[in-house]
Scaffold this motif. Structure first.
Motif, PDB file in Angstrom:
ATOM      1  N   VAL A  98       0.582  -0.691   0.091  1.00  0.00           N
ATOM      2  CA  VAL A  98       0.119   0.403  -0.050  1.00  0.00           C
ATOM      3  C   VAL A  98       0.811   1.389  -0.371  1.00  0.00           C
ATOM      4  N   TYR A  99       1.963   1.115   0.590  1.00  0.00           N
ATOM      5  CA  TYR A  99       2.756   2.510   0.834  1.00  0.00           C
ATOM      6  C   TYR A  99       3.471   2.485  -0.518  1.00  0.00           C
ATOM      7  N   LEU A 100       4.095   1.191  -1.396  1.00  0.00           N
ATOM      8  CA  LEU A 100       4.463   1.471  -2.487  1.00  0.00           C
ATOM      9  C   LEU A 100       3.446   2.019  -3.325  1.00  0.00           C
ATOM     10  N   LEU A 101       2.596   1.973  -3.626  1.00  0.00           N
ATOM     11  CA  LEU A 101       1.410   2.152  -4.369  1.00  0.00           C
ATOM     12  C   LEU A 101       0.842   3.588  -4.473  1.00  0.00           C
ATOM     13  N   ASP A 104       2.473   9.124  -1.973  1.00  0.00           N
ATOM     14  CA  ASP A 104       2.199  10.463  -2.335  1.00  0.00           C
ATOM     15  C   ASP A 104       1.223  11.263  -2.517  1.00  0.00           C
ATOM     16  N   ILE A 105      -0.043  10.019  -2.399  1.00  0.00           N
ATOM     17  CA  ILE A 105      -1.291  10.560  -1.776  1.00  0.00           C
ATOM     18  C   ILE A 105      -1.016  10.491  -0.467  1.00  0.00           C
ATOM     19  N   ILE A 106      -0.527   9.296   0.164  1.00  0.00           N
ATOM     20  CA  ILE A 106      -0.949   9.517   1.952  1.00  0.00           C
ATOM     21  C   ILE A 106      -0.102  10.567   2.147  1.00  0.00           C
ATOM     22  N   CYS A 158      -2.235  -1.918   7.471  1.00  0.00           N
ATOM     23  CA  CYS A 158      -2.332  -0.868   6.821  1.00  0.00           C
ATOM     24  C   CYS A 158      -2.981   0.612   7.154  1.00  0.00           C
ATOM     25  N   LEU A 159      -3.802   0.893   7.706  1.00  0.00           N
ATOM     26  CA  LEU A 159      -4.741   1.669   8.362  1.00  0.00           C
ATOM     27  C   LEU A 159      -3.660   2.666   8.661  1.00  0.00           C
ATOM     28  N   ALA A 160      -2.978   2.397  10.044  1.00  0.00           N
ATOM     29  CA  ALA A 160      -1.735   3.200  10.169  1.00  0.00           C
ATOM     30  C   ALA A 160      -0.893   3.921   9.428  1.00  0.00           C
ATOM     31  N   LEU A 161      -1.264   3.662   8.313  1.00  0.00           N
ATOM     32  CA  LEU A 161      -0.033   4.904   6.843  1.00  0.00           C
ATOM     33  C   LEU A 161      -1.726   5.663   7.188  1.00  0.00           C
TER      34      LEU A 161
END
Length: 267
Positions: A98-101, A104-106, A158-161
């Motif tokens: 999820v982080y790699l995908l 930028d949005i995060i 994943c929610l922690a992102l």
């Protein structure tokens, strides 16, 4: 000079909040907003100094990490009922993907005070649901966690992102919902925090390599050291606290913090 002071203050905040399910990243973003410490370098700073606090866990759990490393070297993964490298990998893969995908949005959307406030509230609701949901406990200790539970906890991670959600809050909640005890979920959360934060720090530093200056790296080092020192002092107390206190208490704190910040800063 003010930047150095800010780095120390944020390092202290990180060291105090990393091991509680209250979102250390959320606290750093809110504190950075109040201090006027913002921008691309500040965003990377808030990620990097988390590794300083997490390194305290590496020292505390070094024997467990050595056992996992020995199992990895010998390719001994047959003991599914004993924590090993497969559990660690399964718990890390979902958040890494999820982080790699969506990195930028995060950073562009979720590293904002309003998003953090929402994350604090939504994460708090998840913690209350997890604490009050009746479930059969199948993993009293960390070594009882199955591969399926490890992957499930990784999905919750994943929610922690979403800053404000909290890595420990999301993974401990996930563990409770998947049948682990709070103690087992907390221990597992702390165990996987080191490789997760190490990977996040390396990736973020690489992505930000063209935006950072030598002065930025000095600030990172100051914040890293401050977070590490404070975390070493606080780690044992906080680790015991998170294993014993019901998640509702941390959820209520999150609600109060979100309300205060919304009323006095965002409105």
């Amino acid at each position: 000079m003010q930047d150095f002071i800010n780095a120390i203050i944020l390092g202290i905040i990180e060291g105090l909040t990393e091991f509680l399910p209250v979102s250390s990243t959320g606290h750093l973003i809110l504190a950075g907003d109040l201090l006027g410490f913002e921008g691309d370098a500040a965003t990377t700073f808030k990620i990097v100094i988390q590794l300083g606090a997490v390194m305290a866990v590496l020292i505390l759990y070094w024997k467990r990490y050595m056992d996992i490393l020995k199992g990895l070297v010998s390719l001994n993964f047959r003991e599914k009922k004993k924590l090993n490298a497969v559990h660690m990998v399964l718990a890390m893969i979902p958040a890494l993907i999820v982080y790699l995908l969506f990195n930028d949005i995060i950073k562009d959307v979720l590293f904002e005070s309003a998003a953090v406030v929402i994350g604090l509230v939504v994460g708090g609701v998840l913690m209350i649901v997890a604490a009050r949901t009746k479930r059969k406990v199948t993993a009293e200790e960390t070594d009882d966690i199955t591969y399926k539970q490890a992957l499930g906890i990784g999905l919750f991670q994943c929610l922690a992102l979403w800053p404000g959600f909290s890595r420990s809050g999301s993974t401990i909640s996930g563990g409770l919902l998947l049948g682990t005890s709070q103690k087992a979920a907390a221990d597992f959360t702390f165990m996987i925090s080191v490789p997760v934060m190490l990977g996040a720090t390396v990736l973020d530093l690489y992505d930000s390599r063209n935006l950072l200056t030598a002065d930025d790296l000095v600030l990172f080092l100051i914040g890293f050291i401050a977070a590490f020192v404070v975390a070493m002092i606080a780690v044992v107390t906080f680790l015991n606290l998170i294993k014993r206190l019901r998640l509702e208490w941390f959820a209520f704190y999150r609600f109060v913090l979100a309300a205060l910040f919304y009323i006095f800063v965002i409105m």
